[in-house]
Design a protein around this motif. Structure first.
Motif, mmCIF file in Angstrom:
data_model
loop_
_atom_site.group_PDB
_atom_site.id
_atom_site.type_symbol
_atom_site.label_atom_id
_atom_site.label_comp_id
_atom_site.label_asym_id
_atom_site.label_seq_id
_atom_site.Cartn_x
_atom_site.Cartn_y
_atom_site.Cartn_z
ATOM 1 N N ALA A 1 16.804 32.153 -48.208
ATOM 2 C CA ALA A 1 15.613 32.923 -47.822
ATOM 3 C C ALA A 1 14.356 32.063 -47.951
ATOM 4 C CB ALA A 1 15.498 34.166 -48.703
ATOM 5 N N GLU A 2 14.284 31.273 -49.034
ATOM 6 C CA GLU A 2 13.134 30.383 -49.218
ATOM 7 C C GLU A 2 13.089 29.319 -48.122
ATOM 8 O OE1 GLU A 2 13.848 29.034 -53.172
ATOM 9 O OE2 GLU A 2 12.595 30.592 -54.094
ATOM 10 N N ALA A 3 14.239 28.809 -47.748
ATOM 11 C CA ALA A 3 14.303 27.804 -46.681
ATOM 12 C C ALA A 3 13.825 28.385 -45.359
ATOM 13 C CB ALA A 3 15.721 27.268 -46.543
ATOM 14 N N LYS A 4 14.188 29.643 -45.111
ATOM 15 C CA LYS A 4 13.757 30.298 -43.871
ATOM 16 C C LYS A 4 12.238 30.466 -43.853
ATOM 17 C CE LYS A 4 15.989 31.628 -41.040
ATOM 18 N NZ LYS A 4 16.327 31.018 -39.716
ATOM 19 N N LEU A 5 11.655 30.874 -45.004
ATOM 20 C CA LEU A 5 10.192 31.023 -45.087
ATOM 21 C C LEU A 5 9.501 29.686 -44.895
ATOM 22 C CD1 LEU A 5 9.909 33.554 -48.063
ATOM 23 C CD2 LEU A 5 9.143 33.951 -45.707
ATOM 24 N N LEU A 6 10.082 28.633 -45.493
ATOM 25 C CA LEU A 6 9.506 27.294 -45.324
ATOM 26 C C LEU A 6 9.569 26.853 -43.859
ATOM 27 C CD1 LEU A 6 8.303 24.750 -46.598
ATOM 28 C CD2 LEU A 6 10.659 23.953 -47.014
ATOM 29 N N TYR B 1 9.500 28.834 -41.248
ATOM 30 C CA TYR B 1 8.476 29.570 -40.504
ATOM 31 C C TYR B 1 7.104 28.937 -40.730
ATOM 32 C CZ TYR B 1 11.881 33.324 -39.710
ATOM 33 O OH TYR B 1 12.966 34.059 -39.315
ATOM 34 N N SER B 2 6.852 28.523 -41.988
ATOM 35 C CA SER B 2 5.554 27.923 -42.307
ATOM 36 C C SER B 2 5.363 26.612 -41.545
ATOM 37 C CB SER B 2 5.469 27.675 -43.816
ATOM 38 O OG SER B 2 4.261 27.033 -44.151
ATOM 39 N N GLU B 3 6.409 25.794 -41.495
ATOM 40 C CA GLU B 3 6.331 24.512 -40.790
ATOM 41 C C GLU B 3 6.155 24.723 -39.288
ATOM 42 O OE1 GLU B 3 9.946 22.684 -41.995
ATOM 43 O OE2 GLU B 3 9.100 21.822 -43.849
ATOM 44 N N ARG B 4 6.828 25.727 -38.758
ATOM 45 C CA ARG B 4 6.710 26.007 -37.313
ATOM 46 C C ARG B 4 5.310 26.495 -36.970
ATOM 47 N NH1 ARG B 4 11.920 29.663 -36.334
ATOM 48 N NH2 ARG B 4 10.855 30.082 -34.338
ATOM 49 N N GLU B 5 4.705 27.303 -37.857
ATOM 50 C CA GLU B 5 3.333 27.767 -37.644
ATOM 51 C C GLU B 5 2.365 26.597 -37.723
ATOM 52 O OE1 GLU B 5 2.751 32.386 -38.907
ATOM 53 O OE2 GLU B 5 2.923 30.951 -40.563
ATOM 54 N N ALA B 6 2.626 25.685 -38.694
ATOM 55 C CA ALA B 6 1.755 24.513 -38.830
ATOM 56 C C ALA B 6 1.818 23.631 -37.583
ATOM 57 C CB ALA B 6 2.158 23.709 -40.066
ATOM 58 N N ALA B 7 2.964 23.673 -36.896
ATOM 59 C CA ALA B 7 3.132 22.871 -35.678
ATOM 60 C C ALA B 7 2.557 23.579 -34.452
ATOM 61 C CB ALA B 7 4.611 22.571 -35.452
ATOM 62 N N GLY B 8 1.950 24.772 -34.665
ATOM 63 C CA GLY B 8 1.302 25.481 -33.575
ATOM 64 C C GLY B 8 2.104 26.610 -32.980
ATOM 65 N N GLU B 9 3.315 26.835 -33.493
ATOM 66 C CA GLU B 9 4.144 27.920 -32.951
ATOM 67 C C GLU B 9 3.697 29.246 -33.569
ATOM 68 O OE1 GLU B 9 8.824 29.345 -32.786
ATOM 69 O OE2 GLU B 9 8.316 27.290 -33.398
ATOM 70 N N GLU B 10 3.662 30.299 -32.767
ATOM 71 C CA GLU B 10 3.271 31.621 -33.262
ATOM 72 C C GLU B 10 4.527 32.398 -33.668
ATOM 73 O OE1 GLU B 10 0.917 35.625 -31.758
ATOM 74 O OE2 GLU B 10 0.614 33.745 -30.686
ATOM 75 N N PRO C 1 5.897 35.941 -35.172
ATOM 76 C CA PRO C 1 5.467 37.328 -35.371
ATOM 77 C C PRO C 1 5.371 37.677 -36.856
ATOM 78 C CG PRO C 1 7.162 37.198 -33.683
ATOM 79 C CD PRO C 1 7.075 35.840 -34.299
ATOM 80 N N ALA C 2 4.296 38.366 -37.226
ATOM 81 C CA ALA C 2 4.072 38.737 -38.633
ATOM 82 C C ALA C 2 5.223 39.562 -39.213
ATOM 83 C CB ALA C 2 2.755 39.492 -38.769
ATOM 84 N N PRO C 3 5.801 40.539 -38.450
ATOM 85 C CA PRO C 3 6.910 41.321 -39.010
ATOM 86 C C PRO C 3 8.116 40.457 -39.387
ATOM 87 C CG PRO C 3 5.996 42.424 -37.101
ATOM 88 C CD PRO C 3 5.375 41.068 -37.136
ATOM 89 N N VAL C 4 8.355 39.375 -38.614
ATOM 90 C CA VAL C 4 9.491 38.498 -38.924
ATOM 91 C C VAL C 4 9.276 37.819 -40.263
ATOM 92 C CG1 VAL C 4 10.712 36.403 -38.227
ATOM 93 C CG2 VAL C 4 10.085 38.109 -36.505
ATOM 94 N N ILE C 5 8.053 37.317 -40.488
ATOM 95 C CA ILE C 5 7.751 36.658 -41.765
ATOM 96 C C ILE C 5 7.804 37.666 -42.912
ATOM 97 C CG2 ILE C 5 5.966 35.421 -43.060
ATOM 98 C CD1 ILE C 5 5.035 34.229 -40.399
ATOM 99 N N ALA C 6 7.272 38.877 -42.659
ATOM 100 C CA ALA C 6 7.261 39.926 -43.699
ATOM 101 C C ALA C 6 8.687 40.313 -44.084
ATOM 102 C CB ALA C 6 6.482 41.136 -43.207
ATOM 103 N N ASN C 7 9.557 40.424 -43.085
ATOM 104 C CA ASN C 7 10.961 40.779 -43.380
ATOM 105 C C ASN C 7 11.638 39.693 -44.216
ATOM 106 O OD1 ASN C 7 10.906 43.214 -42.066
ATOM 107 N ND2 ASN C 7 11.634 42.387 -40.108
ATOM 108 N N ALA C 8 11.366 38.426 -43.888
ATOM 109 C CA ALA C 8 11.959 37.327 -44.648
ATOM 110 C C ALA C 8 11.440 37.321 -46.080
ATOM 111 C CB ALA C 8 11.648 35.996 -43.959
ATOM 112 N N GLN C 9 10.147 37.614 -46.242
ATOM 113 C CA GLN C 9 9.563 37.671 -47.589
ATOM 114 C C GLN C 9 10.172 38.817 -48.391
ATOM 115 O OE1 GLN C 9 7.393 35.440 -48.888
ATOM 116 N NE2 GLN C 9 7.615 36.529 -50.851
#
Length: 474
Positions: free
Chosen positions: A276-281, A283-292, A294-302
């Motif tokens: 789960a932590e790897a998945k959140l990481l 998502y964070s790296e993909r957002e940093a690379a400019g990819e959007e 969805p907030a619900p996807v990140i919230a569900n993983a958290q």
């Protein structure tokens, strides 16, 4: 077994045929890995089966109790022509049990047309099997306990045909609770206080099964004349001698289960948390690379990560609570004043020195044969020794010693255990214990002996044991 495709007995028999150590190890490891937090211990299963066979309440005792209880409670119990029992009308006060009882045991019906206390007979003939845990038996036990509570606490008198006991036997209910408040174990204990002038007068732990071999005094006499131990004295002796060893016994099993949950349950959760932590990481790296993302996807993983962390914390707390065991103050169930019954027959009184010689001879023989032998005579199991061969075969041995020679006596408990254990039950008789001891061995005595029942002293006298033993020994 749950699907009823094979009986538990058949499954156990198939497990017993697995003798290869490596095969057992692979089976255990495969089961542990695949089930993660479950554990199949093949040796444990076999050990539990053996302990159950040793400790199982003899059905004859259950049946005899039920008959007496029905007479006492006014329940119309009848013997059928086929040997089974029937009750055409169970009294309302027996059937009127609380909701908690029904949830634990089930409904008590108004009639029972055909039931038995013999498991094999029930399976063979399709009769209802009544044993501890059956709602009818449990309802009868509850009714008896309610009606006899005060009488049990006042106590009664018994005679000891072996003339070993002279004092008070206090019966106690000991209970151990865990950190969740649940009952981890409950067991009946007995403490014996020798009469004035016998020993040091201190309470000592004995087997509650001793009552089976005692003879009730006529007329329901109540005990008197002896100083009854104080409640504090009873509680202290019970805690030291009975409840603390019992707590340690339960704790060992709880710790065994806890170690399995730590070994397989915690790593399983930690792997999932890491994922789960790897998945959140990610998502964070993909957002940093400019990819959007969805907030619900990140919230569900958290939420998944937090849920897994909560489950890990709850598992650790559950393990802690379940291995935190505390004894409760024991409750007195009843008391018996036991008097020695002197049998005026030469040579048949109990002789501690002769018994000690006989036990030594029997145990030395077992060790010479390569078997591991344990003295369980103090537990009043109906046999004195448990002897295990290297291949796992167990002998349950009752030892009888004679200063010279002559007949021997068996208690009802010993004779019933001989009946129940069959070929696993052995009689070891040692003659001439005061001079040149000689050992005779007799397997499955029920099949070859015809004892004389002596009701007056609650014993079975065996006169023809030597012929039967010599015939077996060649």
């Amino acid at each position: 077994a749950i699907a009823k495709r094979r009986s538990l007995d058949e499954i156990i028999a198939s497990i017993e045929r697995v003798t290869d150590e490596e095969a057992i190890r692979r089976l255990q490891e495969a089961a542990l890995v695949s089930l993660a937090t479950r554990h199949i211990d093949l040796r444990g299963i076999l050990g539990d089966q053996e302990r159950a066979r040793e400790n199982r309440l003899v059905p004859e005792y259950v049946e005899a109790f039920f008959q007496r209880a029905c007479r006492f409670l006014g329940i119309p119990l009848e013997r059928r022509q086929d040997g089974a029992w029937r009750i055409e009308r169970v009294p309302y006060e027996i059937r009127n049990v609380p909701r908690e009882f029904k949830l634990r045991y089930g409904e008590v019906y108004s009639e029972y047309r055909r039931f038995t206390f013999d498991k094999a007979k029930a399976q063979r003939e399709g009769a209802e099997f009544v044993a501890p845990g059956h709602p009818l038996l449990e309802a009868v036990i509850e009714a008896v306990l309610v009606r006899t509570q005060e009488s049990a606490r006042r106590g009664a008198m018994f005679f000891d045909p072996g003339a070993k006991l002279d004092g008070l036997v206090v019966f106690l209910e000991g209970e151990i609770r865990d950190g969740t408040g649940d009952v981890a174990g409950r067991r009946l204990f007995a403490l014996y206080q020798p009469a004035s002038g016998g020993g040091d007068g201190r309470l000592q732990l004995i087997s509650p099964a001793v009552l089976w071999d005692l003879k009730p005094a006529p007329g329901g006499s109540e005990p008197g004349g002896e100083r009854a131990p104080e409640e504090g004295e009873i509680a202290m002796a019970a805690l030291e001698q009975a409840l603390e060893p019992y707590r340690q016994e339960l704790l060992r099993e709880r710790e065994r289960v806890a170690s399995i949950r730590r070994k397989y349950g915690l790593p399983s959760l930690e792997v999932q948390i890491a994922e789960a932590e790897a998945k959140l990481l990610e998502y964070s790296e993909r957002e940093a690379a400019g990819e959007e993302i969805p907030a619900p996807v990140i919230a569900n993983a958290q939420r998944l990560k937090e849920d897994l962390e909560g489950r890990r914390a709850r598992l650790l707390e559950s393990i802690r609570r379940e291995t935190s065991l505390t004894p409760a103050i024991p409750g007195v169930c009843g008391v018996a004043r036991v008097l020695p019954l002197r049998v005026p027959e030469d040579g048949m009184q109990t002789d501690q020195e002769v018994e000690a010689v006989a036990m030594r001879v029997a145990m030395e023989h077992e060790r010479r044969e390569g078997r591991e032998v344990v003295d369980v005579s103090a537990e009043n199991r109906g046999y004195d020794l448990r002897s295990r061969a290297p291949d796992g075969q167990v002998r349950y041995i009752e030892v009888k010693g004679r200063a010279g020679t002559g007949s021997i006596v068996l208690t009802p408990n010993e004779w019933l255990m001989a009946q129940r254990l069959g070929s696993q039950y052995w009689l070891y008789i040692v003659e001439n214990c005061r001079s040149e001891p000689r050992l005779y061995m007799l397997q499955d005595p029920v099949s070859s002996l015809k004892p004389e029942e002596e009701v007056a002293v609650v014993r079975y006298r065996v006169r023809d044991w030597k012929q039967a033993a010599l015939a077996q020994m060649g």
